[in-house]
Write a protein that holds these residues in place. Structure first.
Motif, PDB file in Angstrom:
ATOM      1  N   ARG A 207      12.732  34.453  39.467  1.00  0.00           N
ATOM      2  CA  ARG A 207      12.559  33.024  39.203  1.00  0.00           C
ATOM      3  C   ARG A 207      13.800  32.216  39.547  1.00  0.00           C
ATOM      4  N   SER A 208      14.957  32.791  39.300  1.00  0.00           N
ATOM      5  CA  SER A 208      16.181  31.995  39.371  1.00  0.00           C
ATOM      6  C   SER A 208      17.043  32.262  40.593  1.00  0.00           C
TER       7      SER A 208
ATOM      8  N   LYS B  94      18.257  29.496  42.946  1.00  0.00           N
ATOM      9  CA  LYS B  94      19.311  28.575  42.529  1.00  0.00           C
ATOM     10  C   LYS B  94      20.700  29.064  42.921  1.00  0.00           C
TER      11      LYS B  94
ATOM     12  N   GLY C 221      24.846  31.457  37.675  1.00  0.00           N
ATOM     13  CA  GLY C 221      23.949  30.315  37.641  1.00  0.00           C
ATOM     14  C   GLY C 221      24.103  29.414  36.437  1.00  0.00           C
ATOM     15  N   GLN C 222      24.765  29.907  35.380  1.00  0.00           N
ATOM     16  CA  GLN C 222      24.886  29.112  34.159  1.00  0.00           C
ATOM     17  C   GLN C 222      26.326  29.107  33.665  1.00  0.00           C
TER      18      GLN C 222
END
Length: 503
Positions: free
Chosen positions: A161-162, A165, A450-451
């Motif tokens: 899903r990620s 990104k 990503g975070q």
């Protein structure tokens, strides 16, 4: 024998990274995860370029098999180029230059309580419940995936899903990907073996002087080489099976022209090569190349942290032109420089005759300057003892050491490779646990990249480092199911580290 501190203790290694090196490491991991997981149909791509050579229909299973030709005019320089905020955030710089001290962590003997890791999601990723895995059945990627507990399954789904990104790799020049995303992923984790995954990536960054673009290209090409050369098949086949497929393979092991014996003064495994025992015409080039792969892969099993490199001593005392083998020389140079970067610690050319001087003038310009700087010439035992203590040297005409035990090839034992094909339940459990740890590490890496703005970044980095360190245990547990025994397993030079008990 007392060892000097290993050369690997310098900056640029796991546990000792500068903020800039930490950033470069994160960027490579973003590239890798994007390559392995992103869906080209949902990922914003500059100039309509797609990242994947072929799309994977499901995790670990390639679908389309056509080659992808990547044309890109975007000039990606270094590792600080910015992308749009929708696809990439610049790497976070840790407050401490040492990887072992995550951002937000105290540098003292104790650390403040870490915030809960967002990757846990109520589950303990790196404590898999293998007992809940189904027993029996094949050990294909799909079978292994179906047996994974919920934590790893959730990690795989989240990665898919990620991944879009994360920052894609945009080569500055035309680049053709030869294999599917899942094949690159499988080749990478096979390459890692018992190393911390960051150790493997950092080898390529150091070899390319921290140029992320060049390091990524080097890594992709090395993975392609491993697939093309069938490295996994070499380590799985076993010595007798390799001799059937490549006649002359086994004789090269028996005659002792290349053996492992002892360590150098920095504690690195020592590879001794008697060049006078090499007859280029006694076997095919394929047999020689497979022996080279066998030797290098065997050497990697002997590495124990913090040592990351090996030493090689060429005994040239009885060398003649009949031993000269240009194809093998070129193959060895390419493997050392491009496919196993930062594995060679030092290469000692011992007692080279005058005729080798002319050959060295041809070989030297072919070498990367980093490799060339690691090559040393010695003419007597005193000079050789600068690199290897006399009690680690064999007592023969060339080395004049104190090790009186002659080399003797130990024949394969009956059923020594029974775990490769027997006990499918134990094999599936071991491989499933390893796969789960790989996915957990990937998921933690994705969250880290990503975070990075989250206050829990320090906890993510710490947990990721712990999982990376624990991967070695799962690899050694799975090793008998993946690799055939070698002569060095038989004599006890390769064995499961004591800190990793039998499962």
């Amino acid at each position: 024998m007392k060892h000097q501190p290993p050369a690997e203790s310098t900056t640029g290694h796991v546990g000792n990274l500068t903020p800039e090196q930490w950033d470069a490491l994160g960027e490579i991991w973003s590239f890798l995860l994007h390559l392995w997981y992103s869906d080209p149909s949902s990922t914003p791509q500059p100039r309509s370029n797609s990242m994947h050579p072929r799309r994977a229909s499901s995790f670990g299973v390639p679908a389309a098999e056509s080659e992808y030709h990547h044309h890109h005019s975007h000039n990606h320089q270094g590792h600080h180029q910015q992308q749009s905020s929708s696809t990439y955030s610049p790497p976070m710089e840790p407050t401490s230059p040492r990887m072992g001290h995550a951002p937000g962590a105290s540098s003292g003997g104790t650390t403040s309580p870490m915030p809960a890791s967002p990757t846990r999601l109520g589950q303990s990723f790196h404590q898999p419940s293998i007992t809940s895995s189904p027993s029996g059945g094949p050990t294909s990627p799909n079978a292994i995936m179906s047996s994974l507990p919920g934590g790893a399954g959730a990690a795989a789904a989240a990665l898919k899903r990620s991944a879009a990104k994360l920052k894609p790799w945009l080569p500055a020049k035309k680049f053709t990907f030869k294999y599917s995303p899942s094949e690159y992923q499988t080749a990478f984790w096979s390459f890692v073996q018992s190393e911390h995954p960051d150790t493997t990536v950092l080898r390529f960054l150091r070899a390319r002087k921290w140029n992320v673009e060049k390091a990524m290209e080097m890594l992709v090409l090395a993975l392609e080489w491993r697939i093309t050369m069938g490295v996994d098949e070499v380590v799985q086949e076993g010595e007798e099976a390799l001799d059937v497929k490549y006649p002359g393979f086994l004789e090269q092991l028996k005659n002792g022209k290349v053996i492992f014996r002892g360590h150098d003064r920095q504690g690195r495994p020592l590879c001794l090569i008697n060049v006078s025992l090499h007859n280029p015409n006694a076997q095919s080039q394929q047999a020689i190349q497979r022996l080279s792969i066998y030797v290098i892969e065997t050497a990697r099993l002997m590495l124990q942290p913090p040592v990351e490199t090996i030493s090689v001593v060429f005994d040239m005392s009885n060398f003649s032109m009949s031993n000269m083998d240009w194809p093998t020389t070129k193959f060895f140079i390419h493997a050392a420089e491009a496919c196993y970067p930062e594995l060679l610690g030092v290469c000692v050319v011992h007692k080279a005759p005058w005729i080798f001087g002319a050959i060295w003038k041809i070989i030297s310009p072919m070498l990367d300057p980093v490799i060339r700087a690691k090559i040393q010439f010695t003419n007597n035992r005193k000079e050789l003892e600068e690199f290897v203590a006399k009690d680690q040297l064999m007592k023969n005409q060339a080395y004049d050491g104190e090790d009186e035990v002659p080399y003797q090839y130990v024949e394969p034992r009956q059923d020594e490779n029974k775990l490769l094909s027997g006990d499918p339940e134990a094999k599936q459990r071991a491989l499933a646990r390893r796969k789960e740890m790989e996915l957990t590490f990937e998921r933690l890496t994705e969250v880290w990249q990503g975070q990075k703005q989250l206050s829990s970044s320090a906890a993510v980095i710490q947990e990721r480092h712990e999982v990376g360190s624990k991967l070695a245990e799962t690899w050694w547990a799975a090793e008998p199911f993946m690799r055939a025994r070698t002569v060095y397993h038989r004599i006890g030079a390769i064995k499961r580290p004591e800190e990793y008990p039998l499962p």
